[in-house]
Design a protein around this motif. Structure first.
Motif, PDB file in Angstrom:
ATOM      1  N   LEU B 157     -71.137 -14.073 -24.592  1.00  0.00           N
ATOM      2  CA  LEU B 157     -71.209 -14.528 -23.193  1.00  0.00           C
ATOM      3  C   LEU B 157     -71.917 -15.869 -23.093  1.00  0.00           C
ATOM      4  O   LEU B 157     -71.599 -16.687 -22.249  1.00  0.00           O
ATOM      5  N   LEU B 161     -72.952 -22.030 -23.633  1.00  0.00           N
ATOM      6  CA  LEU B 161     -74.028 -22.684 -22.888  1.00  0.00           C
ATOM      7  C   LEU B 161     -74.864 -23.548 -23.815  1.00  0.00           C
ATOM      8  O   LEU B 161     -75.035 -23.211 -24.982  1.00  0.00           O
ATOM      9  N   ARG B 162     -75.432 -24.586 -23.250  1.00  0.00           N
ATOM     10  CA  ARG B 162     -76.260 -25.470 -24.088  1.00  0.00           C
ATOM     11  C   ARG B 162     -77.480 -24.699 -24.566  1.00  0.00           C
ATOM     12  O   ARG B 162     -77.691 -24.488 -25.735  1.00  0.00           O
ATOM     13  N   SER B 225     -65.425 -17.102 -22.384  1.00  0.00           N
ATOM     14  CA  SER B 225     -66.315 -18.254 -22.581  1.00  0.00           C
ATOM     15  C   SER B 225     -65.559 -19.463 -23.078  1.00  0.00           C
ATOM     16  O   SER B 225     -65.937 -20.593 -22.822  1.00  0.00           O
TER      17      SER B 225
END
Lengths: 246, 227, 56
Positions: B157, B161-162, B225
């Motif tokens: 998930l 993301l960074r 994602s």
């Protein structure tokens, strides 16, 4: 007629109008039921023979706890529908429920520990229900954090749907293991946190408040969903008209 | 896409990940060192009272193992995400959940299983009796795969993301609670010389559940994602 | 049941009324949130359309 209604609801414009018309009714329903619930709960219901009047916190604590679980299940269900059938409305409802659910869980925790103070003399007790409520709060915060971390709204909604589904599968397991864990540390004198044996005069306000909270949840989730719809449809024609008309 | 090509893909992927990890052998030590370090912090913080350490020992060791496994989760998909092989997995004709299972198994072999090598040392460090250490090893053997399987869902998930690391712990730790409760208590009851079959059967139930359901969730999460 | 007796809640006034107070605050906050968000959103869109119209 029914699937036509659902079909129309799929269009954001119709949903926005329809929910707009529904909100005032939900608001009045909520206020009336809460007033009735409070009147019967705080004034009419007799004091409890053991806890005196402190048990009246139950009329806020128990409905909040029920709502915290109910909203999580609705959120997971709506998320699943949104994922499987790609219905945008279901995604929007699922996302809009997250913060309300977290607020009810927080309420259940705070009122639960306040209620525990006169009964057990400490603010926090590792009681089975309060502990699983605390873990439920972490699950909610995880969902809200994940939703805020992802920039693209569509991916965020579907990612949180997955997390909600994984969470809802784990909730019974977490609840069972916390209950079992609690029996290990609970002394023989189990001071049941349960509400006192529900007498009718206490049950009625409890149910009134429970229904009131459900109407409240529907109202707030529709309000948040309308914001989400405006956000997602910001460059469509009807939103521009809406902006002019405001 | 017949079944033997699937098993071949599975074993190839597993071998590839293991070889990649063994090339960077030093990195494999990090979870172990973290595990030992965290466990030895507690006596310094709490004081070295033998019977106190013995009672809280199982809990400490299991929380430390849980954190060590969780911190190493990021490695499952991170490198593949950056060089694009993750997209290839999603495009391949094989079911993604099977490929995910290969990656999670590789991660478990690299980071989860080695925790068992160090656990007896920590058991002695905290003064646990012999059969408590035996049960500790058993619970770790059954529990660490669950940590990797459930953790893989969280990693899938947050892979896009960074700074996914922080959020990963918030997503995954609540899901670890049942395992922590039963595993830590199993070691505790074993220390008291009581049978632990009930605890172990519950932990294996968690393992079977995680083994069958979480690859599906991980595959779906990866698809989202990377969409 | 005089008012003061009611407010006293059998000596548990602090606990009962603080719980109801916190509940009220949280419920009101959850209603105000979306209202303010909606107004901000509409204002943003209005400003964006005005800017777009000025540019064209």
């Amino acid at each position: 007629m029914f699937n036509n209604f659902f079909h129309k609801l799929a269009s954001p414009k119709y949903f926005y109008g329809f929910s707009g018309r529904l909100l005032p009714w939900l608001a009045t329903g909520f206020i009336l039921l809460t007033l009735a619930g409070l009147y019967y709960g705080l004034v009419k219901a007799p004091p409890d023979y053991q806890q005196g009047d402190s048990y009246r916190i139950m009329f806020v604590h128990v409905p909040s706890a029920w709502m915290s679980l109910f909203i999580y299940v609705v959120m997971a269900g709506a998320g699943a529908i949104g994922l499987v059938w790609r219905i945008k409305l279901a995604e929007v409802i699922s996302i809009s429920s997250a913060s309300v659910g977290a607020s009810f869980t927080f309420l259940a925790l705070v009122t639960g520990s306040i209620w525990g103070k006169p009964m057990w003399g400490t603010w926090w007790v590792w009681d089975a229900r309060l502990t699983s409520e605390l873990i439920l709060l972490f699950l909610y915060l995880g969902i809200i954090a994940l939703h805020n971390a992802i920039d693209d709204k569509r991916i965020a909604a579907r990612a949180t749907a997955i997390l909600a589904i994984v969470g809802v599968v784990n909730i019974p397991i977490i609840h069972y293991s916390v209950e079992w864990w609690n029996t290990l540390h609970q002394g023989p004198t189990v001071t049941k946190f349960d509400a006192p044996s529900i007498h009718l005069s206490m049950l009625i306000p409890l149910l009134l408040m429970a229904v009131a909270f459900k109407l409240y949840y529907l109202m707030v989730v529709l309000m948040r969903a309308r914001c989400e719809v405006i956000e997602r449809e910001r460059n469509t024609g009807w939103v521009k008209q809406l902006v002019e008309s405001q | 896409m017949n079944s033997d090509s699937l098993t071949r893909a599975y074993t190839l992927l597993l071998k590839r990940d293991l070889i990649l990890a063994i090339r960077r052998r030093a990195e494999m030590l990090n979870p172990l060192l973290f595990f030992v370090l965290v466990t030895s912090l507690f006596p310094l913080g709490i004081g070295a009272y033998p019977e106190l350490l013995e009672t809280i020992g199982p809990g400490i060791i299991w929380v430390a193992a849980l954190l060590a496994a969780m911190l190493s989760l990021d490695g499952i998909f991170r490198s593949d995400f950056e060089d694009g092989t993750l997209e290839q997995f999603l495009l391949s004709s094989h079911p993604v959940s099977v490929l995910v299972l290969a990656k999670v198994l590789a991660h478990w072999l690299i980071t989860g299983l080695p925790l068992l090598l160090v656990a007896p040392l920590l058991g002695i460090l905290l003064g646990l009796p012999a059969d408590a250490i035996r049960t500790l090893l058993l619970t770790l053997l059954l529990g660490t795969p669950v940590l990797s399987l459930l953790g893989a869902v969280g990693v899938a998930l947050t892979v896009g993301l960074r700074k996914g690391g922080m959020i990963l712990s918030l997503l995954v730790l609540p899901l670890y609670v049942p395992l922590l409760i039963f595993a830590a208590n199993a070691v505790d009851t074993a220390a008291a010389g009581l049978p632990v079959t009930a605890h172990l059967s519950f932990i294996s139930a968690l393992l079977v559940l995680a083994l069958s359901l979480s690859p599906l969730a991980t595959a779906a999460a990866l698809r989202i994602s990377l969409s | 049941m005089s008012i003061s007796e009611f407010l006293d809640m059998g000596g548990y006034a602090v606990y009962v009324w603080s719980s109801y107070g916190i509940t009220l605050i949280v419920l009101v906050a959850n209603v105000i949130g979306p209202l303010r968000l909606r107004r901000k959103l509409l204002a943003d869109i209005a400003r964006a359309t005005r800017r777009a119209r000025r540019k064209s």
